[in-house]
Design a protein around this motif. Structure first.
Motif, mmCIF file in Angstrom:
data_model
loop_
_atom_site.group_PDB
_atom_site.id
_atom_site.type_symbol
_atom_site.label_atom_id
_atom_site.label_comp_id
_atom_site.label_asym_id
_atom_site.label_seq_id
_atom_site.Cartn_x
_atom_site.Cartn_y
_atom_site.Cartn_z
ATOM 1 N N SER A 179 55.980 116.890 -37.805
ATOM 2 C CA SER A 179 55.493 117.213 -39.145
ATOM 3 C C SER A 179 54.271 118.125 -39.076
ATOM 4 C CB SER A 179 55.150 115.914 -39.892
ATOM 5 O OG SER A 179 54.802 116.172 -41.229
ATOM 6 N N TYR A 193 55.460 121.655 -38.248
ATOM 7 C CA TYR A 193 56.049 122.345 -39.397
ATOM 8 C C TYR A 193 54.964 122.812 -40.373
ATOM 9 C CZ TYR A 193 60.392 120.298 -37.671
ATOM 10 O OH TYR A 193 61.459 119.935 -36.883
ATOM 11 N N PHE A 194 53.922 122.016 -40.519
ATOM 12 C CA PHE A 194 52.817 122.383 -41.415
ATOM 13 C C PHE A 194 52.182 123.710 -40.993
ATOM 14 C CE2 PHE A 194 48.167 122.112 -42.179
ATOM 15 C CZ PHE A 194 48.182 122.212 -43.571
ATOM 16 N N ILE A 226 55.539 126.900 -40.519
ATOM 17 C CA ILE A 226 56.176 127.481 -41.706
ATOM 18 C C ILE A 226 55.375 128.662 -42.256
ATOM 19 C CG2 ILE A 226 56.780 127.020 -44.120
ATOM 20 C CD1 ILE A 226 57.745 124.242 -43.199
ATOM 21 N N ILE A 264 61.093 127.604 -36.181
ATOM 22 C CA ILE A 264 61.105 126.147 -36.348
ATOM 23 C C ILE A 264 61.941 125.481 -35.263
ATOM 24 C CG2 ILE A 264 61.814 124.268 -37.866
ATOM 25 C CD1 ILE A 264 59.322 125.668 -38.813
ATOM 26 N N SER A 315 60.363 123.035 -32.414
ATOM 27 C CA SER A 315 60.821 121.640 -32.454
ATOM 28 C C SER A 315 61.472 121.249 -31.139
ATOM 29 C CB SER A 315 61.818 121.457 -33.602
ATOM 30 O OG SER A 315 61.245 121.771 -34.843
ATOM 31 N N ILE A 327 58.703 113.580 -42.896
ATOM 32 C CA ILE A 327 58.825 114.954 -42.412
ATOM 33 C C ILE A 327 59.383 115.853 -43.504
ATOM 34 C CG2 ILE A 327 60.007 116.450 -40.765
ATOM 35 C CD1 ILE A 327 59.970 114.112 -38.779
ATOM 36 N N ASN A 365 56.807 116.487 -46.584
ATOM 37 C CA ASN A 365 55.725 117.406 -46.247
ATOM 38 C C ASN A 365 56.240 118.826 -45.994
ATOM 39 O OD1 ASN A 365 53.757 115.439 -46.483
ATOM 40 N ND2 ASN A 365 53.776 114.918 -44.315
ATOM 41 N N SER A 366 57.413 118.937 -45.391
ATOM 42 C CA SER A 366 57.961 120.265 -45.097
ATOM 43 C C SER A 366 58.327 121.011 -46.366
ATOM 44 C CB SER A 366 59.189 120.134 -44.189
ATOM 45 O OG SER A 366 58.845 119.573 -42.941
ATOM 46 N N CYS A 402 55.166 122.243 -47.863
ATOM 47 C CA CYS A 402 54.670 123.370 -47.066
ATOM 48 C C CYS A 402 55.462 124.639 -47.383
ATOM 49 C CB CYS A 402 54.779 123.055 -45.578
ATOM 50 S SG CYS A 402 53.671 121.754 -45.005
ATOM 51 N N PHE A 403 56.762 124.503 -47.568
ATOM 52 C CA PHE A 403 57.607 125.660 -47.880
ATOM 53 C C PHE A 403 57.227 126.265 -49.222
ATOM 54 C CE2 PHE A 403 61.390 127.881 -49.297
ATOM 55 C CZ PHE A 403 61.798 128.538 -48.143
#
Length: 522
Positions: free
Chosen positions: A321, A324-325, A328, A371, A375, A450, A453-454, A457-458
């Motif tokens: 997570s 990704y924060f 992105i 991503i 990951s 996850i 929050n993603s 963020c997007f």
């Protein structure tokens, strides 16, 4: 379970990642300056030769160094630390050191002697063979740079020891010396006929300096390895049993990189264009995913040795997570601002507007796989920490076969962009397979957290993207680095303010988490 303990350790790991990442960021910035000098001072064919020669020691380094070595050595070494068995630790460190460095010395010697055969076989495309002197130039630089392998493997072993003891700071900053050495070699010999030899020798000197930089910490912790007369002790045999699958898995990924160079050698300049796209993508990837992955492995190994499965998966979810924060917005930034970044940083001397456009397209393709690639790094570390070095190896091998089938077909359609696209698809395939196997063998990740929050963020990154798209419509570049670079930094800062401000409005957990760590660590 003690919930406070569950939350505290991931925070400690992420704090270490921030420290390691700050060193990585500084090194990457210097690396961009290094690459800027390479692309400005060296003609396109010489650039191709330099970068191809540099691939050879790095190929073996990732086989033996921070790839195969770390994932097989660190979990076992950490378990011995937890058991409080200093004699076993000493047998392990000395035995692995003896075998590793002996193998590296052998590889350096054999590769040096066979360089005249290796390079023409590897770089057999028209982009090399049709250019007089290009193969000979690559052979010369390869014979010099191969000795970088000895020092960078020594550095990687020192780093594995320090990481096992949760000492990350110096390891993150050590690569600065490699970049500084190459910059010095390029700068002082830029107007001479010896720039090829000097810049290649600077690679070897830089490798020595970064290994020496870690030596005082090794001595202070009293873990200095020595040559062992009987290196094959029980502890070392355990590492070797884990090392062979890890060696194969990491090796497959490196073979894929060499295959890419082989395919790219068919097109003039393609090796350089692909390298620069890789380097730009590695700025966020190394800063975020590699820093998290490097600092995460010892912690996950500790959890696994104690049987804390829930805490283990909580830590993996937390760090995915967090990745990704940060990843992105990096992807959005490169997508909308990539042309301007490449233009300002690299368009000078031998690097023209035509090359800027080519690399910008490559960077956009890479943005689509940022991503997945990041990951994959974290998920592989989780599998390695659980003692499973075989699964990543098998997945990587299948991915390599797919790439060998796809790449020639896509290159016939789209040339270099087809090769990059095939690499991106393989990265996505590997990520999905590793994710499936991790959740099947251990437990499911916390997708609710996850995913929430993603998505937030997007949305925040999309607003930042609209701002960057608007900036692209303005004619702000003056064609002078000293004027354009500060403006570029202001534009990037503005995008960052938009993203982090909206993240604060949306109450994204990772923002407050990072803010607290920055106050403590920086």
């Amino acid at each position: 379970m003690d919930q406070s303990a569950q939350k505290q350790q991931p925070r400690s790991t992420a704090g270490s990642a921030l420290l390691f990442g700050s060193g990585t960021l500084t090194s990457r910035i210097l690396g961009l300056l290094r690459d800027s000098l390479i692309f400005a001072y060296l003609p396109i064919d010489m650039k191709d030769a330099w970068l191809a020669a540099f691939r050879l020691p790095n190929f073996f380094r990732r086989f033996l160094g921070e790839g195969g070595l770390a994932v097989s050595f660190i979990p076992i070494y950490v378990s011995l630390i937890k058991k409080g068995d200093p004699d076993a630790q000493k047998r392990l460190t000395d035995g692995v050191f003896t075998l590793l460095m002996g193998l590296v010395i052998l590889l350096c010697g054999v590769t040096f002697l066979l360089m005249d055969q290796i390079v023409p076989w590897w770089l057999s495309g028209d982009g090399f063979t049709d250019i007089p002197g290009k193969i000979d130039m690559t052979i010369l630089m390869g014979k010099i740079m191969i000795f970088f392998l000895f020092f960078v493997t020594l550095f990687a072993y020192f780093m594995a020891l320090l990481n096992s003891h949760k000492q990350f700071g110096y390891s993150g900053f050590a690569p600065l010396f490699l970049n500084l050495s190459i910059i010095a070699g390029l700068w002082f010999f830029k107007d001479t006929s010896n720039i090829v030899e000097a810049s290649a020798a600077a690679v070897v000197v830089g490798g020595l300096l970064q290994a020496l930089f870690l030596l005082p910490s090794i001595i202070r912790l009293k873990i200095t390895p020595k040559i062992s007369r009987r290196p094959l002790n029980p502890e070392v045999k355990k590492v070797l049993m884990k090392f062979l699958p890890a060696f194969f898995g990491v090796g497959v990924l490196q073979i894929l990189n060499l295959v890419n160079v082989y395919f790219a050698s068919r097109l003039q300049g393609a090796v350089s264009y692909m390298y620069l796209g890789d380097r730009l993508l590695e700025l966020p990837l190394s800063l975020i995913a590699v820093s998290l992955g490097t600092t995460l492995l010892p912690t996950l190994s500790d959890y696994r040795s104690q049987g804390k499965t829930e805490t283990f998966m909580h830590s993996v979810s937390k760090h995915l997570s967090l990745f990704y924060f940060l990843a992105i917005p990096a992807g959005f930034g490169f997508w909308f601002l990539g042309v301007d970044i490449i233009d300002v940083l690299f368009q000078r001397g031998e690097f023209t507007g035509r090359e800027v456009a080519i690399v910008a397209v490559i960077l956009k393709i890479y943005c689509l796989t940022l991503i997945a690639a990041g990951s994959l790094k974290i998920l592989n570390q989780a599998l390695y920490a659980s003692g499973d070095t075989r699964t990543p190896a098998v997945i990587s091998f299948i991915g390599l076969i797919l790439h060998l089938l796809m790449a020639p077909y896509l290159m016939n359609l789209y040339e270099l962009n087809g090769l990059i696209g095939s690499t991106a698809l393989v990265s996505l395939f590997n990520f999905l397979c590793c994710l499936t196997m991790l959740q099947k063998r251990i437990a499911w990740l916390n997708w609710r957290r996850i995913g929430r929050n993603s998505i937030l963020c997007f949305v925040a990154a999309s607003a930042m993207g609209l701002y960057l798209f608007g900036v692209n419509q303005l004619n702000w570049k003056q064609g002078r680095f000293l004027l354009d670079f500060p403006i570029l930094m202001l534009i990037i800062t503005g995008g960052g303010l938009i993203y982090f401000s909206l993240s604060a409005v949306f109450k994204v957990d990772e923002l407050s988490f990072l803010a607290s760590k920055l106050k403590k660590k920086i």
